[in-house]
Design a protein around this motif. Structure first.
Motif, PDB file in Angstrom:
ATOM      1  N   GLU A 246       8.919   7.422  15.946  1.00  0.00           N
ATOM      2  CA  GLU A 246       8.974   6.429  14.868  1.00  0.00           C
ATOM      3  C   GLU A 246      10.324   5.733  14.816  1.00  0.00           C
ATOM      4  O   GLU A 246      10.413   4.562  14.460  1.00  0.00           O
ATOM      5  N   CYS A 247      11.386   6.427  15.185  1.00  0.00           N
ATOM      6  CA  CYS A 247      12.704   5.797  15.209  1.00  0.00           C
ATOM      7  C   CYS A 247      12.768   4.739  16.309  1.00  0.00           C
ATOM      8  O   CYS A 247      13.442   3.712  16.165  1.00  0.00           O
ATOM      9  N   ALA A 248      12.064   4.974  17.404  1.00  0.00           N
ATOM     10  CA  ALA A 248      12.089   4.045  18.532  1.00  0.00           C
ATOM     11  C   ALA A 248      11.397   2.732  18.217  1.00  0.00           C
ATOM     12  O   ALA A 248      11.650   1.718  18.865  1.00  0.00           O
ATOM     13  N   THR A 249      10.516   2.726  17.219  1.00  0.00           N
ATOM     14  CA  THR A 249       9.772   1.505  16.895  1.00  0.00           C
ATOM     15  C   THR A 249      10.425   0.693  15.785  1.00  0.00           C
ATOM     16  O   THR A 249       9.808  -0.223  15.247  1.00  0.00           O
ATOM     17  N   GLY A 250      11.648   1.025  15.431  1.00  0.00           N
ATOM     18  CA  GLY A 250      12.375   0.209  14.469  1.00  0.00           C
ATOM     19  C   GLY A 250      12.305   0.663  13.035  1.00  0.00           C
ATOM     20  O   GLY A 250      12.847  -0.006  12.143  1.00  0.00           O
ATOM     21  N   LYS A 251      11.670   1.795  12.764  1.00  0.00           N
ATOM     22  CA  LYS A 251      11.612   2.292  11.396  1.00  0.00           C
ATOM     23  C   LYS A 251      12.939   2.969  11.042  1.00  0.00           C
ATOM     24  O   LYS A 251      13.654   3.459  11.907  1.00  0.00           O
ATOM     25  N   PRO A 252      13.293   2.994   9.744  1.00  0.00           N
ATOM     26  CA  PRO A 252      14.547   3.635   9.334  1.00  0.00           C
ATOM     27  C   PRO A 252      14.602   5.087   9.795  1.00  0.00           C
ATOM     28  O   PRO A 252      13.609   5.813   9.744  1.00  0.00           O
ATOM     29  N   CYS A 253      15.768   5.496  10.225  1.00  0.00           N
ATOM     30  CA  CYS A 253      15.924   6.784  10.869  1.00  0.00           C
ATOM     31  C   CYS A 253      17.243   7.412  10.451  1.00  0.00           C
ATOM     32  O   CYS A 253      18.253   6.717  10.315  1.00  0.00           O
ATOM     33  N   GLY A 254      17.252   8.720  10.235  1.00  0.00           N
ATOM     34  CA  GLY A 254      18.494   9.435   9.995  1.00  0.00           C
ATOM     35  C   GLY A 254      19.173   9.773  11.305  1.00  0.00           C
ATOM     36  O   GLY A 254      18.678   9.454  12.389  1.00  0.00           O
ATOM     37  N   LEU A 255      20.326  10.436  11.221  1.00  0.00           N
ATOM     38  CA  LEU A 255      21.075  10.799  12.426  1.00  0.00           C
ATOM     39  C   LEU A 255      21.766  12.137  12.222  1.00  0.00           C
ATOM     40  O   LEU A 255      22.423  12.359  11.205  1.00  0.00           O
ATOM     41  N   LEU A 256      21.605  13.022  13.191  1.00  0.00           N
ATOM     42  CA  LEU A 256      22.337  14.283  13.232  1.00  0.00           C
ATOM     43  C   LEU A 256      23.116  14.339  14.535  1.00  0.00           C
ATOM     44  O   LEU A 256      22.543  14.190  15.616  1.00  0.00           O
ATOM     45  N   VAL A 257      24.433  14.534  14.435  1.00  0.00           N
ATOM     46  CA  VAL A 257      25.257  14.753  15.620  1.00  0.00           C
ATOM     47  C   VAL A 257      25.359  16.261  15.816  1.00  0.00           C
ATOM     48  O   VAL A 257      25.879  16.966  14.952  1.00  0.00           O
ATOM     49  N   ALA A 258      24.836  16.759  16.946  1.00  0.00           N
ATOM     50  CA  ALA A 258      24.782  18.199  17.200  1.00  0.00           C
ATOM     51  C   ALA A 258      25.771  18.565  18.301  1.00  0.00           C
ATOM     52  O   ALA A 258      25.622  18.134  19.452  1.00  0.00           O
ATOM     53  N   PHE A 259      26.763  19.373  17.954  1.00  0.00           N
ATOM     54  CA  PHE A 259      27.811  19.767  18.894  1.00  0.00           C
ATOM     55  C   PHE A 259      27.503  21.153  19.474  1.00  0.00           C
ATOM     56  O   PHE A 259      27.377  22.128  18.726  1.00  0.00           O
ATOM     57  N   HIS A 260      27.396  21.227  20.787  1.00  0.00           N
ATOM     58  CA  HIS A 260      27.176  22.513  21.446  1.00  0.00           C
ATOM     59  C   HIS A 260      28.418  23.385  21.335  1.00  0.00           C
ATOM     60  O   HIS A 260      29.510  22.925  20.960  1.00  0.00           O
ATOM     61  N   GLY A 261      28.289  24.649  21.689  1.00  0.00           N
ATOM     62  CA  GLY A 261      29.416  25.558  21.690  1.00  0.00           C
ATOM     63  C   GLY A 261      30.114  25.602  23.039  1.00  0.00           C
ATOM     64  O   GLY A 261      29.749  24.892  23.979  1.00  0.00           O
ATOM     65  N   CYS A 262      31.146  26.427  23.165  1.00  0.00           N
ATOM     66  CA  CYS A 262      31.812  26.626  24.451  1.00  0.00           C
ATOM     67  C   CYS A 262      30.813  27.190  25.457  1.00  0.00           C
ATOM     68  O   CYS A 262      29.925  27.976  25.111  1.00  0.00           O
ATOM     69  N   LYS A 263      30.932  26.785  26.699  1.00  0.00           N
ATOM     70  CA  LYS A 263      30.058  27.230  27.781  1.00  0.00           C
ATOM     71  C   LYS A 263      28.584  26.927  27.503  1.00  0.00           C
ATOM     72  O   LYS A 263      27.700  27.571  28.080  1.00  0.00           O
ATOM     73  N   GLN A 264      28.328  25.949  26.652  1.00  0.00           N
ATOM     74  CA  GLN A 264      26.947  25.605  26.300  1.00  0.00           C
ATOM     75  C   GLN A 264      26.644  24.143  26.610  1.00  0.00           C
ATOM     76  O   GLN A 264      25.591  23.627  26.241  1.00  0.00           O
ATOM     77  N   ASN A 265      27.566  23.480  27.302  1.00  0.00           N
ATOM     78  CA  ASN A 265      27.334  22.094  27.705  1.00  0.00           C
ATOM     79  C   ASN A 265      26.327  22.056  28.855  1.00  0.00           C
ATOM     80  O   ASN A 265      25.972  23.082  29.436  1.00  0.00           O
ATOM     81  N   VAL A 266      25.865  20.864  29.177  1.00  0.00           N
ATOM     82  CA  VAL A 266      24.827  20.725  30.196  1.00  0.00           C
ATOM     83  C   VAL A 266      25.301  21.235  31.551  1.00  0.00           C
ATOM     84  O   VAL A 266      24.525  21.831  32.309  1.00  0.00           O
ATOM     85  N   ASP A 267      26.571  21.036  31.877  1.00  0.00           N
ATOM     86  CA  ASP A 267      27.085  21.537  33.148  1.00  0.00           C
ATOM     87  C   ASP A 267      26.960  23.053  33.256  1.00  0.00           C
ATOM     88  O   ASP A 267      26.819  23.602  34.345  1.00  0.00           O
ATOM     89  N   ALA A 268      27.005  23.744  32.120  1.00  0.00           N
ATOM     90  CA  ALA A 268      26.982  25.207  32.122  1.00  0.00           C
ATOM     91  C   ALA A 268      25.582  25.789  31.958  1.00  0.00           C
ATOM     92  O   ALA A 268      25.245  26.792  32.593  1.00  0.00           O
TER      93      ALA A 268
END
Length: 342
Positions: A246-268
């Protein structure tokens, strides 16, 4: 005809991310509801979340901290980070940290604390956490309780959820044998849906349950394009964004910025955190996009575990409005369409 254009753009976005693993692109513009914007994080990501909230309370009045301590805990010193802010030996001096936070707000190094007046803070930490001691997480609760006693901040809602038996990880709804362990990818099969609890505390209760699988799109985007003033924020080249349909079609959307922990990034850990932490399922229910920024490991500056900067490896002003990683996040949410005035 405007509505036709909006729908077409939304369909193009959905189609364009169907093969997200093969493409890295700029962040799309979304129609963001500034009243439903928050940050969340695990461990170093929790410290990053509280830094974002205190530095930019007008943008992020609400935050969820999983296994993290109080704002400003390390004071720019790695040894303090490793002792006081992880082991709780000695315990963080909450009164001193509150004083620093107030002084920084008054000087403009961070935003006005009164912007937290209608915010929400949810703190989750396990009784079996051997990496970030429960006393450290409790210090974060005391920090926010102290802020709530300040003039004009009595409306700040603070929830301390610290009596659940899990180790240093983000609990997920599935059950397994790693809840009491801190092992990669740091998603504990505890039978407790931490992502669902985070959404409920930050955005309010929902009448609907999350589906078993996310239905939106996970896309990869160019993080280097968002460097503040071209300065290296010591992040990976690629980040992730989850966009509910629904956010992709232009409807109002909230936002959450989610921060991973140490050694939890995509490279790891690959895409375990960005796909399996549970946030995306609830994002569909709440119509909230999820921004998953990614750090990178380095030895100069010293950050071999790809932690977010909560002790100063990116510079002395790392936890203020001058912090390069914090400014990068502001650039990112601005690129997504959130009005930013400061």
């Amino acid at each position: 005809m405007r509505w036709i254009k909006t729908v077409c753009l939304g369909l193009m976005l959905i189609a364009g991310v169907a093969h997200a693993d093969d493409a890295v692109r700029p962040l799309p513009k979304l129609k963001l509801d500034s009243s439903r914007v928050a940050v969340a994080g695990l461990s170093s990501g929790a410290y990053m979340a509280t830094q974002m909230q205190i530095a930019y309370p007008e943008l992020f009045p609400s935050a969820a901290l999983v296994a993290g301590g109080p704002y400003g805990c390390a004071g720019g010193k790695l040894q303090v980070a490793l002792s006081t802010c992880m082991k709780g030996a000695p315990a963080p001096d909450v009164a001193a940290l509150v004083t620093v936070a107030k002084q920084r707000a008054a000087s403009g190094q961070t935003g006005p604390l009164t912007d937290l007046a209608h915010g929400r803070v949810y703190m989750l930490h396990g009784t079996e956490d051997a990496l970030v001691a429960p006393v450290v997480a409790e210090a974060a609760a005391h920090f926010y309780d102290a802020l709530r006693s300040e003039p004009g901040l009595s409306g700040l809602q603070v929830t301390d959820d610290g009596q659940r038996a899990f180790a240093h990880n983000l609990p997920i709804a599935a059950s397994g044998d790693d809840c009491g362990k801190s092992v990669s990818p740091y998603l504990g099969h505890c039978g407790f849906d931490a992502a669902g609890a985070i959404f409920e505390h930050l955005f309010g209760p929902s009448a609907h349950a999350a589906a078993a699988d996310a239905r939106g799109q996970l896309i990869r985007f160019d993080q280097d394009a968002l460097r503040p003033g071209g300065v290296d924020a010591l992040l990976a080249t690629t980040g992730y964004l989850y966009v509910p349909a629904e956010c992709a079609t232009g409807k109002p959307c909230g936002l959450l910025v989610a921060f991973h922990g140490c050694k939890q990034n995509v490279d790891a850990v690959g895409e375990a955190f960005v796909r399996d932490a549970g946030f995306n399922r609830w994002a569909d229910v709440y119509h909230v996009a999820i921004l998953y920024p990614q750090t990178r490991a380095s030895f100069a500056p010293l950050n071999p575990q790809a932690c977010w900067d909560w002790w100063g490896y990116s510079g002395a002003n790392y936890d203020t409005r001058q912090g390069v990683q914090l400014r990068w996040v502001v650039n990112a949410v601005k690129a997504l369409g959130l009005p930013v005035v400061h």
